[in-house]
Design a protein around this motif. Structure first.
Motif, PDB file in Angstrom:
ATOM      1  N   HIS A  44       0.815  -1.217   0.000  1.00  0.00           N
ATOM      2  CA  HIS A  44       0.000   0.000   0.000  1.00  0.00           C
ATOM      3  C   HIS A  44       0.848   1.267   0.000  1.00  0.00           C
ATOM      4  CE1 HIS A  44       0.846  -0.845   4.270  1.00  0.00           C
ATOM      5  NE2 HIS A  44       0.774   0.460   4.442  1.00  0.00           N
ATOM      6  N   THR A  45       2.091   1.168   0.497  1.00  0.00           N
ATOM      7  CA  THR A  45       2.960   2.351   0.525  1.00  0.00           C
ATOM      8  C   THR A  45       3.408   2.761  -0.874  1.00  0.00           C
ATOM      9  OG1 THR A  45       4.991   1.052   0.833  1.00  0.00           O
ATOM     10  CG2 THR A  45       3.800   1.733   2.823  1.00  0.00           C
ATOM     11  N   LEU A  46       3.226   1.873  -1.838  1.00  0.00           N
ATOM     12  CA  LEU A  46       3.663   2.144  -3.214  1.00  0.00           C
ATOM     13  C   LEU A  46       2.525   2.660  -4.110  1.00  0.00           C
ATOM     14  CD1 LEU A  46       5.827  -1.054  -3.868  1.00  0.00           C
ATOM     15  CD2 LEU A  46       6.637   1.203  -3.171  1.00  0.00           C
ATOM     16  N   THR A  47       1.310   2.726  -3.581  1.00  0.00           N
ATOM     17  CA  THR A  47       0.144   3.025  -4.418  1.00  0.00           C
ATOM     18  C   THR A  47       0.312   4.312  -5.217  1.00  0.00           C
ATOM     19  OG1 THR A  47      -1.330   1.861  -2.885  1.00  0.00           O
ATOM     20  CG2 THR A  47      -2.340   3.411  -4.426  1.00  0.00           C
ATOM     21  N   ASP A  48       0.600   5.403  -4.543  1.00  0.00           N
ATOM     22  CA  ASP A  48       0.708   6.691  -5.238  1.00  0.00           C
ATOM     23  C   ASP A  48       1.951   6.771  -6.114  1.00  0.00           C
ATOM     24  OD1 ASP A  48      -1.653   7.552  -4.152  1.00  0.00           O
ATOM     25  OD2 ASP A  48      -0.719   8.574  -2.461  1.00  0.00           O
ATOM     26  N   ILE A  49       3.006   6.101  -5.697  1.00  0.00           N
ATOM     27  CA  ILE A  49       4.230   6.084  -6.498  1.00  0.00           C
ATOM     28  C   ILE A  49       3.996   5.330  -7.805  1.00  0.00           C
ATOM     29  CG2 ILE A  49       6.625   5.266  -6.557  1.00  0.00           C
ATOM     30  CD1 ILE A  49       6.694   5.729  -3.518  1.00  0.00           C
ATOM     31  N   LYS A  50       3.263   4.228  -7.730  1.00  0.00           N
ATOM     32  CA  LYS A  50       2.931   3.473  -8.949  1.00  0.00           C
ATOM     33  C   LYS A  50       2.074   4.302  -9.903  1.00  0.00           C
ATOM     34  CE  LYS A  50       3.232  -1.356  -7.452  1.00  0.00           C
ATOM     35  NZ  LYS A  50       2.470  -2.608  -7.196  1.00  0.00           N
ATOM     36  N   LYS A  51       1.173   5.107  -9.360  1.00  0.00           N
ATOM     37  CA  LYS A  51       0.282   5.905 -10.194  1.00  0.00           C
ATOM     38  C   LYS A  51       1.048   6.857 -11.105  1.00  0.00           C
ATOM     39  CE  LYS A  51      -3.823   5.928  -7.205  1.00  0.00           C
ATOM     40  NZ  LYS A  51      -4.672   6.764  -6.304  1.00  0.00           N
ATOM     41  N   ILE A  52       2.130   7.424 -10.577  1.00  0.00           N
ATOM     42  CA  ILE A  52       2.892   8.400 -11.374  1.00  0.00           C
ATOM     43  C   ILE A  52       4.182   7.817 -11.932  1.00  0.00           C
ATOM     44  CG2 ILE A  52       1.891  10.355 -10.139  1.00  0.00           C
ATOM     45  CD1 ILE A  52       4.542  10.618  -8.603  1.00  0.00           C
ATOM     46  N   GLY A  53       4.459   6.538 -11.618  1.00  0.00           N
ATOM     47  CA  GLY A  53       5.647   5.880 -12.161  1.00  0.00           C
ATOM     48  C   GLY A  53       6.954   6.288 -11.516  1.00  0.00           C
ATOM     49  N   LYS A 157       5.342  13.440   1.710  1.00  0.00           N
ATOM     50  CA  LYS A 157       4.048  13.040   1.147  1.00  0.00           C
ATOM     51  C   LYS A 157       4.211  11.613   0.640  1.00  0.00           C
ATOM     52  CE  LYS A 157       3.377  16.381  -1.849  1.00  0.00           C
ATOM     53  NZ  LYS A 157       2.697  17.241  -2.875  1.00  0.00           N
ATOM     54  N   SER A 158       3.117  10.992   0.262  1.00  0.00           N
ATOM     55  CA  SER A 158       3.180   9.593  -0.163  1.00  0.00           C
ATOM     56  C   SER A 158       4.050   9.394  -1.391  1.00  0.00           C
ATOM     57  CB  SER A 158       1.771   9.053  -0.445  1.00  0.00           C
ATOM     58  OG  SER A 158       1.140   9.820  -1.456  1.00  0.00           O
ATOM     59  N   ASP A 159       4.236  10.459  -2.196  1.00  0.00           N
ATOM     60  CA  ASP A 159       5.059  10.347  -3.399  1.00  0.00           C
ATOM     61  C   ASP A 159       6.217  11.351  -3.409  1.00  0.00           C
ATOM     62  OD1 ASP A 159       3.718  12.718  -3.751  1.00  0.00           O
ATOM     63  OD2 ASP A 159       2.813  12.192  -5.676  1.00  0.00           O
ATOM     64  N   THR A 160       6.566  11.868  -2.236  1.00  0.00           N
ATOM     65  CA  THR A 160       7.612  12.895  -2.165  1.00  0.00           C
ATOM     66  C   THR A 160       8.504  12.662  -0.951  1.00  0.00           C
ATOM     67  OG1 THR A 160       6.084  14.500  -3.150  1.00  0.00           O
ATOM     68  CG2 THR A 160       8.083  15.375  -2.129  1.00  0.00           C
ATOM     69  N   VAL A 161       9.816  12.735  -1.170  1.00  0.00           N
ATOM     70  CA  VAL A 161      10.781  12.565  -0.081  1.00  0.00           C
ATOM     71  C   VAL A 161      11.724  13.760  -0.069  1.00  0.00           C
ATOM     72  CG1 VAL A 161      12.397  11.224  -1.514  1.00  0.00           C
ATOM     73  CG2 VAL A 161      12.405  10.924   0.968  1.00  0.00           C
ATOM     74  N   TYR A 162      12.165  14.125   1.121  1.00  0.00           N
ATOM     75  CA  TYR A 162      13.039  15.287   1.308  1.00  0.00           C
ATOM     76  C   TYR A 162      14.372  14.839   1.893  1.00  0.00           C
ATOM     77  CZ  TYR A 162      14.849  19.592   3.484  1.00  0.00           C
ATOM     78  OH  TYR A 162      15.638  20.643   3.875  1.00  0.00           O
ATOM     79  N   ILE A 163      15.471  15.189   1.238  1.00  0.00           N
ATOM     80  CA  ILE A 163      16.817  14.903   1.745  1.00  0.00           C
ATOM     81  C   ILE A 163      17.419  16.200   2.248  1.00  0.00           C
ATOM     82  CG2 ILE A 163      19.156  14.165   1.169  1.00  0.00           C
ATOM     83  CD1 ILE A 163      17.987  12.336  -0.968  1.00  0.00           C
ATOM     84  N   ARG A 164      17.721  16.230   3.546  1.00  0.00           N
ATOM     85  CA  ARG A 164      18.371  17.416   4.103  1.00  0.00           C
ATOM     86  C   ARG A 164      19.872  17.198   4.316  1.00  0.00           C
ATOM     87  NH1 ARG A 164      15.873  14.926   8.472  1.00  0.00           N
ATOM     88  NH2 ARG A 164      17.155  14.666  10.331  1.00  0.00           N
ATOM     89  N   GLY A 165      20.264  15.938   4.464  1.00  0.00           N
ATOM     90  CA  GLY A 165      21.676  15.638   4.705  1.00  0.00           C
ATOM     91  C   GLY A 165      22.177  14.515   3.821  1.00  0.00           C
ATOM     92  N   TYR A 166      23.393  14.673   3.311  1.00  0.00           N
ATOM     93  CA  TYR A 166      24.027  13.630   2.498  1.00  0.00           C
ATOM     94  C   TYR A 166      25.460  13.461   2.990  1.00  0.00           C
ATOM     95  CZ  TYR A 166      26.091  11.253  -1.536  1.00  0.00           C
ATOM     96  OH  TYR A 166      26.766  10.364  -2.346  1.00  0.00           O
ATOM     97  N   LYS A 167      25.804  12.254   3.411  1.00  0.00           N
ATOM     98  CA  LYS A 167      27.073  12.012   4.095  1.00  0.00           C
ATOM     99  C   LYS A 167      28.236  11.837   3.125  1.00  0.00           C
ATOM    100  CE  LYS A 167      24.841   9.799   8.062  1.00  0.00           C
ATOM    101  NZ  LYS A 167      23.452   9.869   7.580  1.00  0.00           N
TER     102      LYS A 167
END
Length: 377
Positions: A44-53, A157-167
């Motif tokens: 179910h966590t992939l539902t919105d991601i699948k919709k937009i590919g 959001k279900s289809d959005t991720v935020y990266i604030r730090g990159y090691k």
């Protein structure tokens, strides 16, 4: 901005949590073919991601990562489909899920796969390998690991991720460590800032999360119990807690005195090397972590039923404690901290923790354990 340094690798990201989504989006935007896999029970966590590919990535400018839309190569809950074309397999799940993922992957992983736990936590690569063998998998598969997650990130959001730090300067090793050189450059192709560690004991003991998270939560109980909105690092992380963390870190580093095959660096220096490009400065834990710009918005959890306890104690502090005792390092304060967590929460975290015993190393001497992580024999 960080550009892709290769012609595009075929990567499978296992896990659609914060870290998995961050990796899938970032690596796609940098020109790789990324397959995202999640277990059927979490489909179910992939539902919105699948919709937009794919999904959207937002980044803090200082991370040097590009944001935008990431059109994923494949999104699936079928492990055979996820692994069939992949060269690099990034496993980005909580430590308590490692066994489950190993069971699912076991009969589909080949010796040609580069398997990377991101992160492993203490002993994760050994546990993952043992589970692969127990489930009929390939005995020659190499398991690699990062000492911590590559990103500081969250799903917004279900289809959005935020990266604030990159090691940068993130430690990497393999089980067995004799194979590190064989796979290091292939992984460095997708994460060019990684560095080699001696072995998976060194990477496992270099995960800062258990040493940092647990004391901050445990010594801010009134704020947590009263659910007072507090910044975790910029407010709740005080000089007194910094003193506690310093003592814990000294015990962690006492492993250096027990064998020449492990060279642990103070976590202050580890974190500073990770994030100096993003503004980490100072000489104390409170300065380097508590005043780090990437942590400004991090909130103190409102409950002790949080992965900063439920993961960092049984898969971080307790296995660290187990190895320190086996190698005759110092461990009194780490022991006291774990005992206090058990009393405070009413949970005996020792019962289902990862230890020397669960990793099937109990009957080995220090010398035999070092040889085992080097040669797996």
């Amino acid at each position: 901005m960080l550009n892709n340094l290769n012609n595009g690798s075929k990567i499978c990201v296992i896990g659609a949590g914060n870290g998995g989504l961050a990796a899938a989006a970032d690596l796609t935007i940098r020109g790789n073919k990324v397959t995202l896999f999640e277990l059927p029970e979490f489909e179910h966590t992939l539902t919105d991601i699948k919709k937009i590919g794919g999904l959207y990535l937002e980044t803090m400018e200082s991370s040097n990562l590009l944001g935008g839309y990431a059109n994923l190569y494949k999104i699936t809950n079928k492990i055979e489909d996820a692994l069939e074309e992949s060269e690099i397999v990034l496993i980005i799940v909580p430590a308590f899920a490692h066994r489950r993922i190993a069971e699912v992957c076991a009969k589909h992983l080949k010796r040609e796969h580069i398997v990377v736990l991101a992160p492993s936590n203490m002993g994760g690569s050994i546990e993952f390998y043992n589970s692969i063998i127990e489930n009929g998998g390939e005995k020659d598969v190499i398991i690699s690991e990062f000492e911590c997650m590559m990103y500081a990130c969250r799903k917004i959001k279900s289809d959005t991720v935020y990266i604030r730090g990159y090691k940068y300067n993130l430690g990497f090793s393999t089980f067995p460590s004799s194979q590190t050189d064989k796979v290091f450059n292939k992984v460095k192709n997708i994460y060019p800032e990684i560095i080699k560690r001696n072995n998976v004991l060194e990477t496992g003991m270099s995960n800062c999360n258990p040493i940092l998270h647990v004391p901050i939560l445990l010594f801010n109980l009134s704020l947590i119990d009263n659910k007072i909105n507090t910044l975790m690092y910029h407010e709740a992380f005080t000089n007194s807690i910094g003193n506690i963390i310093t003592r814990l870190d000294e015990e962690r580093c006492s492993l250096n005195n027990t064998t020449k095959d492990i060279n642990l660096v103070s976590l202050k220096n580890v974190i500073k090397c990770w994030y100096s490009h993003q503004g980490a400065r100072g000489t104390s834990f409170v300065e380097i972590v508590g005043k780090n710009p990437i942590y400004y918005a991090s909130k103190l959890p409102s409950s002790l039923n949080h992965r900063y306890i439920t993961e960092d104690v049984p898969f971080g502090l307790i296995p660290m404690l187990s190895f320190l005792k086996k190698f005759e390092g110092k461990s009194r304060n780490i022991q006291s901290l774990v005992d206090l967590v058990c009393v405070t929460t009413g949970n005996d975290y020792y019962q289902n923790a990862r230890t020397i015993g669960t990793l099937k190393l109990e009957g080995m001497s220090k010398k035999e354990i070092i040889s085992y992580v080097k040669n797996r024999a």
